[in-house]
Structures are given as C-alpha cells and as structure tokens.
Design a protein around this motif. Structure first.
Motif, PDB file in Angstrom:
ATOM      1  N   SER A   1      -9.909 -12.205  -9.830  1.00  0.00           N
ATOM      2  CA  SER A   1     -10.034 -12.078 -11.283  1.00  0.00           C
ATOM      3  C   SER A   1     -10.999 -13.100 -11.863  1.00  0.00           C
ATOM      4  O   SER A   1     -11.308 -13.053 -13.052  1.00  0.00           O
ATOM      5  N   ALA A   2     -11.463 -14.033 -11.044  1.00  0.00           N
ATOM      6  CA  ALA A   2     -12.376 -15.078 -11.508  1.00  0.00           C
ATOM      7  C   ALA A   2     -13.270 -15.510 -10.343  1.00  0.00           C
ATOM      8  O   ALA A   2     -13.073 -15.098  -9.208  1.00  0.00           O
ATOM      9  N   THR A   3     -14.234 -16.352 -10.671  1.00  0.00           N
ATOM     10  CA  THR A   3     -15.152 -16.913  -9.681  1.00  0.00           C
ATOM     11  C   THR A   3     -14.824 -18.388  -9.497  1.00  0.00           C
ATOM     12  O   THR A   3     -14.496 -19.075 -10.468  1.00  0.00           O
ATOM     13  N   ALA A   4     -14.923 -18.872  -8.271  1.00  0.00           N
ATOM     14  CA  ALA A   4     -14.744 -20.294  -7.974  1.00  0.00           C
ATOM     15  C   ALA A   4     -16.059 -20.827  -7.422  1.00  0.00           C
ATOM     16  O   ALA A   4     -16.669 -20.215  -6.540  1.00  0.00           O
ATOM     17  N   ARG A   5     -16.499 -21.968  -7.967  1.00  0.00           N
ATOM     18  CA  ARG A   5     -17.773 -22.568  -7.557  1.00  0.00           C
ATOM     19  C   ARG A   5     -17.607 -24.087  -7.529  1.00  0.00           C
ATOM     20  O   ARG A   5     -16.964 -24.664  -8.409  1.00  0.00           O
ATOM     21  N   THR A   6     -18.202 -24.711  -6.531  1.00  0.00           N
ATOM     22  CA  THR A   6     -18.126 -26.168  -6.441  1.00  0.00           C
ATOM     23  C   THR A   6     -18.984 -26.814  -7.540  1.00  0.00           C
ATOM     24  O   THR A   6     -20.066 -26.332  -7.860  1.00  0.00           O
TER      25      THR A   6
ATOM     26  N   ASN B   1     -19.119 -10.091 -21.072  1.00  0.00           N
ATOM     27  CA  ASN B   1     -20.371  -9.799 -21.789  1.00  0.00           C
ATOM     28  C   ASN B   1     -21.513 -10.709 -21.343  1.00  0.00           C
ATOM     29  O   ASN B   1     -22.199 -11.315 -22.160  1.00  0.00           O
ATOM     30  N   ASN B   2     -21.689 -10.860 -20.056  1.00  0.00           N
ATOM     31  CA  ASN B   2     -22.747 -11.673 -19.450  1.00  0.00           C
ATOM     32  C   ASN B   2     -22.635 -13.166 -19.731  1.00  0.00           C
ATOM     33  O   ASN B   2     -23.565 -13.916 -19.460  1.00  0.00           O
ATOM     34  N   GLY B   3     -21.514 -13.604 -20.301  1.00  0.00           N
ATOM     35  CA  GLY B   3     -21.298 -15.028 -20.541  1.00  0.00           C
ATOM     36  C   GLY B   3     -20.138 -15.532 -19.696  1.00  0.00           C
ATOM     37  O   GLY B   3     -19.205 -14.801 -19.406  1.00  0.00           O
ATOM     38  N   GLN B   4     -20.221 -16.786 -19.283  1.00  0.00           N
ATOM     39  CA  GLN B   4     -19.166 -17.362 -18.460  1.00  0.00           C
ATOM     40  C   GLN B   4     -18.159 -18.112 -19.325  1.00  0.00           C
ATOM     41  O   GLN B   4     -18.542 -18.871 -20.210  1.00  0.00           O
ATOM     42  N   THR B   5     -16.873 -17.882 -19.041  1.00  0.00           N
ATOM     43  CA  THR B   5     -15.793 -18.593 -19.711  1.00  0.00           C
ATOM     44  C   THR B   5     -15.049 -19.409 -18.665  1.00  0.00           C
ATOM     45  O   THR B   5     -14.493 -18.853 -17.717  1.00  0.00           O
ATOM     46  N   ARG B   6     -15.085 -20.724 -18.826  1.00  0.00           N
ATOM     47  CA  ARG B   6     -14.441 -21.610 -17.857  1.00  0.00           C
ATOM     48  C   ARG B   6     -12.931 -21.595 -18.077  1.00  0.00           C
ATOM     49  O   ARG B   6     -12.455 -21.768 -19.201  1.00  0.00           O
ATOM     50  N   LEU B   7     -12.209 -21.401 -16.998  1.00  0.00           N
ATOM     51  CA  LEU B   7     -10.755 -21.426 -17.039  1.00  0.00           C
ATOM     52  C   LEU B   7     -10.213 -22.797 -16.668  1.00  0.00           C
ATOM     53  O   LEU B   7      -9.212 -23.248 -17.221  1.00  0.00           O
ATOM     54  N   ALA B   8     -10.860 -23.453 -15.700  1.00  0.00           N
ATOM     55  CA  ALA B   8     -10.335 -24.742 -15.225  1.00  0.00           C
ATOM     56  C   ALA B   8     -11.375 -25.489 -14.421  1.00  0.00           C
ATOM     57  O   ALA B   8     -12.275 -24.888 -13.832  1.00  0.00           O
ATOM     58  N   ILE B   9     -11.216 -26.799 -14.392  1.00  0.00           N
ATOM     59  CA  ILE B   9     -11.921 -27.661 -13.454  1.00  0.00           C
ATOM     60  C   ILE B   9     -10.843 -28.241 -12.554  1.00  0.00           C
ATOM     61  O   ILE B   9      -9.892 -28.870 -13.012  1.00  0.00           O
TER      62      ILE B   9
ATOM     63  N   ASN C   1     -14.855 -31.379  -6.610  1.00  0.00           N
ATOM     64  CA  ASN C   1     -14.399 -30.669  -7.806  1.00  0.00           C
ATOM     65  C   ASN C   1     -14.901 -29.228  -7.774  1.00  0.00           C
ATOM     66  O   ASN C   1     -16.021 -28.959  -7.323  1.00  0.00           O
ATOM     67  N   VAL C   2     -14.079 -28.332  -8.292  1.00  0.00           N
ATOM     68  CA  VAL C   2     -14.372 -26.901  -8.314  1.00  0.00           C
ATOM     69  C   VAL C   2     -14.105 -26.384  -9.713  1.00  0.00           C
ATOM     70  O   VAL C   2     -13.122 -26.782 -10.355  1.00  0.00           O
ATOM     71  N   GLU C   3     -14.976 -25.507 -10.184  1.00  0.00           N
ATOM     72  CA  GLU C   3     -14.708 -24.855 -11.467  1.00  0.00           C
ATOM     73  C   GLU C   3     -14.325 -23.404 -11.223  1.00  0.00           C
ATOM     74  O   GLU C   3     -14.825 -22.755 -10.313  1.00  0.00           O
ATOM     75  N   ILE C   4     -13.411 -22.928 -12.064  1.00  0.00           N
ATOM     76  CA  ILE C   4     -12.960 -21.547 -12.032  1.00  0.00           C
ATOM     77  C   ILE C   4     -13.393 -20.924 -13.350  1.00  0.00           C
ATOM     78  O   ILE C   4     -13.119 -21.472 -14.417  1.00  0.00           O
TER      79      ILE C   4
END
Length: 145
Positions: free
Chosen positions: A64-69, A37-45, A29-32
């Motif tokens: 435009s976003a970060t992807a992390r496992t 403002n120094n806070g993370q907003t999850r777009l998708a799992i 699984n990967v989250e995008i």
C-alpha cells in the motif's frame, strides 16, 4: 532471517508490488510514503529498531506504500509468519513493542476511515438537501417564451 545493506536513496519496495517480506531497521533511516495524483505523501520516517512491511506476512495484498532508504541502511528481513513467530518468541521485548505499535497504527487507520466516512456521508447529505429528490424542476424560474 537474513540481513541486507542498502545505500541511501534506494527503494526497498514499491506501492502496488507483491512482496511477502517484513523489515526491521538495524542501522539507518527509511521513509514510507504513498503516491496520490503524482504527489508523494510521507507516512513515516523509520529509524533503527523500527519495523515496516509486516502486513505482507498476514495478507496477500499488494504493497500500500513505498519504502525507500533516506540514509544507507542495514535491514533484517523476515519472509514468513513462521520466521516472525520464531523471532518474537526469542525477542519478547520486541514482540511487546510490535503489538503496541501495530495497535497504534490500527487506531490511526480507524480514525482516518471514520473521518473519511463522515466526510462522505456529509457530502451525500449536502447533495440530498440541495435537490428536491423527486426529479421535478422548479418551473417558476423560467420565463414564458
């Protein structure tokens, strides 16, 4: 097309980076998410069978976003339009799924854009109704010195 294995909690790519690869999740699984403002907003799992990062194949813009496992993951990497075209020809069911998902993502982006524009216009209208617009101050509110 190559495959990589990535441990849990590892970044695949970061918002703002230049990277020309698209990824298909084979396992894990990967989250995008993106940062505001120094806070993370999850777009998708994302889960096995899902894809992400495809816009890098169509534009030379930074991510435009970060992807992390979230869990350890195995990913297939597509690094060019030609590789994508070859993959889609060989996998027509995935091609149909990809078109449908990209259409949904575009529709959601359009909704967000319209909402943002409506809010922006509403603020401009609110501002214009709160000022006289001619630059003159209401002098009747002042006392004689």
């Amino acid at each position: 097309m190559s495959k990589i294995s990535i441990p849990a909690g590892q970044r695949i790519f970061k918002e703002g980076e230049m990277n020309n690869a698209m990824y298909i999740i084979l396992k894990g699984n990967v989250e995008i998410f993106f940062t505001v403002n120094n806070g993370q907003t999850r777009l998708a799992i994302m889960k096995p069978g899902d894809f992400f990062g495809e816009m890098a194949l169509f534009s030379s813009n930074p991510r435009s976003a970060t992807a992390r496992t979230i869990t350890s993951a195995e990913l297939a990497i597509i690094e060019s339009k030609q590789q994508l075209e070859n993959f889609l020809v060989k996998n027509p069911k995935f091609a149909a799924k990809m078109v449908s998902i990209m259409a949904d993502r575009l529709a959601k982006t359009n909704e967000l854009l319209i909402t943002s524009m409506e809010n922006s216009v509403a603020k401009k209208i609110e501002f214009s109704t709160n000022s006289s617009g001619d630059g003159a101050e209401n002098l009747t509110d002042f006392e004689d010195p």
